[in-house]
Design a protein around this motif. Structure first.
Motif, mmCIF file in Angstrom:
data_model
loop_
_atom_site.group_PDB
_atom_site.id
_atom_site.type_symbol
_atom_site.label_atom_id
_atom_site.label_comp_id
_atom_site.label_asym_id
_atom_site.label_seq_id
_atom_site.Cartn_x
_atom_site.Cartn_y
_atom_site.Cartn_z
ATOM 1 N N HIS A 53 0.922 -1.410 0.174
ATOM 2 C CA HIS A 53 -0.194 0.003 -0.207
ATOM 3 C C HIS A 53 0.921 1.234 0.317
ATOM 4 N N ASN A 180 -6.239 7.081 -1.054
ATOM 5 C CA ASN A 180 -4.837 7.231 -1.212
ATOM 6 C C ASN A 180 -4.356 7.824 -1.844
ATOM 7 N N ASP A 228 -3.059 0.660 -5.371
ATOM 8 C CA ASP A 228 -4.565 0.538 -4.673
ATOM 9 C C ASP A 228 -5.403 1.089 -5.731
#
Length: 336
Positions: A53, A180, A228
């Motif tokens: 991530h 994100n 992601d």
């Protein structure tokens, strides 16, 4: 589908120390395959890539993930047309024959040299860019240049009153729930780019010098994102009926040459042919790229910090094309 040869090629990049590490994924009809290999950084201390991530400096992927989508959204909203002259919005340019389509396809022919570019402040750099000229390449050749997308960002601001980074956040990141992604990430969550003993790690601050100067007004770079969120973006291109940003009709245009002169560009992306199989792709200077095969609804996402610890790392550039060809070959072979 299996991509064993592509995986081997990427692993070899890391083994040969061409890049510190790679976070990559394949998207196809079988789902999403994700991989992580190598290190997050080499200096001042080695740290492994232990988190899928982690956030990367997207560099020029900002052009397609962000600015391209915003411009096309403004077209759909009737706020501008791809065939508008750029002088309608940036009258200082004096290039009546250059259109927004030229900018988004890199066929504007805008060229020139700016002395001491990286020493200029925000307003000085914009004035210098507006002072560039149009050469003989207009509508005759594709010349990839950041200035085209910097101008697109300035045009979007002129139309809406908001900076291009604000518009990308509003129209793209929020709509696609790319939670994100941002232009001001937490440095601790970012994979670093360059390193030197005097300045230390560049981490969470954009690598591109023009983007450092222009800040929120830079349409060519500045976005930070992770795997992601890029998967969400790519899936939104592969599945037009599920895209919350653009219409299916607009998205269908990503499969077509948009230059009007068959110069191999579509909206933002380069459009190429591999043995009769069309694909689009875009890279970022920091070591990122996306390859999309629209008709097969397949894609590859590649994230690395190839400029770490030192830029520019030419060996990576030399080995990137054969790597992409290996991926395309696997998809072409699957037809037989």
């Amino acid at each position: 589908m299996q991509y064993s040869e592509t995986v081997q090629s990427i692993e070899q990049l890391v083994k040969d120390k061409v890049v510190p590490g790679v976070n990559y994924a394949f998207i196809d009809e079988d789902g999403i395959q994700r991989y992580l290999i190598g290190d997050r950084q080499l200096l001042p201390v080695k740290q492994p890539l232990d988190d899928g991530h982690l956030i990367y400096d997207m560099a020029s992927l900002t052009k397609v993930v962000g600015t391209t989508m915003v411009i096309l959204k403004l077209v759909e909203l009737g706020k501008l047309s791809l065939d508008d002259s750029i002088t309608k919005y940036l009258p200082k340019l004096k290039f009546n024959e250059v259109t927004i389509r030229n900018l988004i396809c890199h066929t504007s022919g805008i060229e020139g040299y700016i002395p001491n570019r990286d020493k200029l402040n925000h307003d000085e750099l914009i004035d210098a860019l507006l002072g560039l000229h149009v050469g003989p390449g207009l509508n005759k050749e594709m010349h990839y240049a950041d200035v085209n997308f910097i101008f697109l960002g300035l045009i979007a601001k002129q139309v809406t009153g908001e900076s291009i980074h604000q518009l990308i956040t509003e129209y793209v990141l929020k709509a696609l729930k790319m939670n994100n992604s941002s232009f001001h990430p937490n440095p601790d969550n970012c994979v670093p780019t360059v390193y030197d003993e005097h300045n230390g790690l560049l981490q969470g601050t954009v690598h591109d010098p023009k983007a450092q100067v222009l800040g929120d007004d830079c349409g060519s770079a500045g976005l930070f994102s992770n795997m992601d969120d890029l998967i969400k973006f790519v899936q939104s291109i592969l599945n037009p009926s599920e895209n919350p940003v653009l219409s299916e009709e607009t998205l269908a245009g990503f499969c077509e040459d948009q230059t009007g002169y068959d110069l191999g560009r579509t909206y933002g992306f380069e459009r190429l042919d591999y043995e009769g199989m069309h694909y689009i792709w875009q890279s970022g200077f920091t070591g990122t790229f996306i390859v999309i095969i629209p008709e097969k609804k397949r894609a590859m996402i590649f994230l690395s910090n190839r400029v770490h610890p030192v830029s520019p790392n030419k060996e990576y550039i030399e080995r990137r094309a054969p790597l992409i060809e290996t991926y395309l070959k696997a998809n072409k072979k699957d037809e037989s």
